[in-house]
Design a protein around this motif. Structure first.
Motif, short mmCIF file in Angstrom:
data_model
loop_
_atom_site.label_atom_id
_atom_site.label_comp_id
_atom_site.label_asym_id
_atom_site.label_seq_id
_atom_site.Cartn_x
_atom_site.Cartn_y
_atom_site.Cartn_z
N GLU A 1 -8.72 -8.00 8.53
CA GLU A 1 -10.17 -7.99 8.32
C GLU A 1 -10.85 -9.24 8.89
N ASN A 2 -10.12 -10.35 8.96
CA ASN A 2 -10.70 -11.60 9.45
C ASN A 2 -10.27 -11.94 10.88
N GLY A 3 -9.72 -10.96 11.59
CA GLY A 3 -9.40 -11.14 13.00
C GLY A 3 -8.21 -12.04 13.27
N LEU A 4 -7.37 -12.27 12.25
CA LEU A 4 -6.19 -13.12 12.46
C LEU A 4 -5.04 -12.33 13.10
N ILE A 5 -5.07 -11.01 12.93
CA ILE A 5 -4.12 -10.13 13.64
C ILE A 5 -4.94 -9.00 14.24
N ASP A 6 -4.43 -8.44 15.35
CA ASP A 6 -5.21 -7.47 16.12
C ASP A 6 -5.23 -6.07 15.52
N ARG A 7 -4.15 -5.70 14.84
CA ARG A 7 -4.09 -4.33 14.31
C ARG A 7 -3.57 -4.37 12.87
N PRO A 8 -3.89 -3.31 12.13
CA PRO A 8 -3.37 -3.27 10.76
C PRO A 8 -1.85 -3.16 10.76
N VAL A 9 -1.23 -3.68 9.75
CA VAL A 9 0.22 -3.61 9.62
C VAL A 9 0.60 -2.25 9.04
N VAL A 10 1.68 -1.68 9.57
CA VAL A 10 2.19 -0.40 9.07
C VAL A 10 3.27 -0.70 8.04
N PHE A 11 2.99 -0.36 6.79
CA PHE A 11 3.92 -0.65 5.70
C PHE A 11 4.95 0.46 5.50
N GLY A 12 4.64 1.65 5.96
CA GLY A 12 5.54 2.78 5.77
C GLY A 12 5.26 3.49 4.45
N THR A 13 5.93 4.61 4.25
CA THR A 13 5.66 5.44 3.08
C THR A 13 6.34 4.94 1.81
N GLU A 14 7.37 4.12 1.94
CA GLU A 14 8.12 3.67 0.76
C GLU A 14 7.53 2.43 0.10
N PHE A 15 6.80 1.62 0.85
CA PHE A 15 6.26 0.36 0.33
C PHE A 15 4.92 0.63 -0.37
N LYS A 16 5.03 1.20 -1.57
CA LYS A 16 3.83 1.50 -2.35
C LYS A 16 4.10 1.21 -3.81
N ARG A 17 3.03 1.08 -4.57
CA ARG A 17 3.15 0.78 -6.00
C ARG A 17 3.91 1.90 -6.70
N PRO A 18 4.70 1.55 -7.72
CA PRO A 18 5.38 2.58 -8.50
C PRO A 18 4.37 3.52 -9.15
N SER A 19 4.75 4.76 -9.33
CA SER A 19 3.86 5.75 -9.93
C SER A 19 3.66 5.46 -11.41
N ARG A 20 2.63 6.02 -11.96
CA ARG A 20 2.34 5.88 -13.39
C ARG A 20 3.53 6.41 -14.21
N ASP A 21 4.14 7.51 -13.75
CA ASP A 21 5.30 8.07 -14.45
C ASP A 21 6.46 7.08 -14.49
N THR A 22 6.69 6.39 -13.37
CA THR A 22 7.77 5.39 -13.30
C THR A 22 7.50 4.25 -14.28
N ILE A 23 6.27 3.80 -14.33
CA ILE A 23 5.89 2.71 -15.23
C ILE A 23 6.06 3.13 -16.68
N GLU A 24 5.60 4.34 -17.01
CA GLU A 24 5.70 4.83 -18.38
C GLU A 24 7.16 5.06 -18.77
N GLU A 25 7.96 5.57 -17.85
CA GLU A 25 9.38 5.79 -18.13
C GLU A 25 10.09 4.46 -18.40
N TYR A 26 9.77 3.46 -17.61
CA TYR A 26 10.35 2.13 -17.80
C TYR A 26 9.96 1.57 -19.17
N ALA A 27 8.68 1.71 -19.52
CA ALA A 27 8.21 1.20 -20.82
C ALA A 27 8.90 1.92 -21.97
#
Length: 180
Positions: free
Chosen positions: A60-86
């Motif tokens: 957003e501040n022009g420090l890199i030219d393109r957005p970084v591709v994180f892939g499909t796996e690098f995402k926050r755990p689902s609500r179900d995962t959080i509740e199951e852990y709790a």
């Protein structure tokens, strides 16, 4: 803290343009087994959000030219995962006997803090921000704005032993250098 984590994981001179989803999957594996101990889903989710915010800020501040591709796996755990852990890892609470032992052995100011915590659900920050203007020991109440919104007033009725402990803590408290 997040940028230190990234430099440890990717190296100090990593080139952002060369990062792929595999780098972030590797980082996610590190989150899952950090220092030999698995991070809970909420902490993992917070770290993932922090990592993404570093790269979003850079783009957003022009420090890199393109957005970084994180892939499909690098995402926050689902609500179900959080509740199951709790559910599988219930919080441990102090017993009545443990709390009484803490109160008995605590210095004056800490005794007041412990009683405020169990009497009114006060956190460390609540206690640190507590001023005498917010405390009515004669009326056995404390009234102050909630930290999250700041608009809602929180009012807590104090037990007699909490009032006594707060009075004792105020008696031994160093006198302020000025009214401010």
């Amino acid at each position: 803290r997040t940028t230190e984590l990234l430099t440890r994981a990717f190296g100090f001179r990593f080139e952002v343009e060369k990062l792929t989803h595999l780098h972030f999957e590797s980082l996610l594996d590190e989150f899952k087994t950090a220092k030999g101990k698995r991070w809970a889903p909420v902490r993992r989710g917070n770290e993932i959000g922090s990592v993404k915010s570093v790269f979003f800020y850079a783009h957003e501040n022009g420090l890199i030219d393109r957005p970084v591709v994180f892939g499909t796996e690098f995402k926050r755990p689902s609500r179900d995962t959080i509740e199951e852990y709790a559910y599988d890892n219930p919080k441990e609470y102090l017993t009545r006997e443990e709390i009484l032992r803490l109160i008995k052995s605590a210095p004056v100011h800490l005794k007041a803090a412990i009683l405020l915590a169990i009497n009114g659900g006060f956190t460390n920050r609540d206690i640190a921000n507590l001023t005498t203007a917010k405390i009515d020991l004669d009326g056995s109440t404390i009234t102050f704005p909630r930290r999250k919104k700041g608009k809602q007033m929180r009012r807590c009725h104090l037990w007699p032993e909490t009032v006594a402990a707060v009075r004792a803590a105020m008696d031994v408290r160093p006198k302020p250098a000025s009214e401010a």
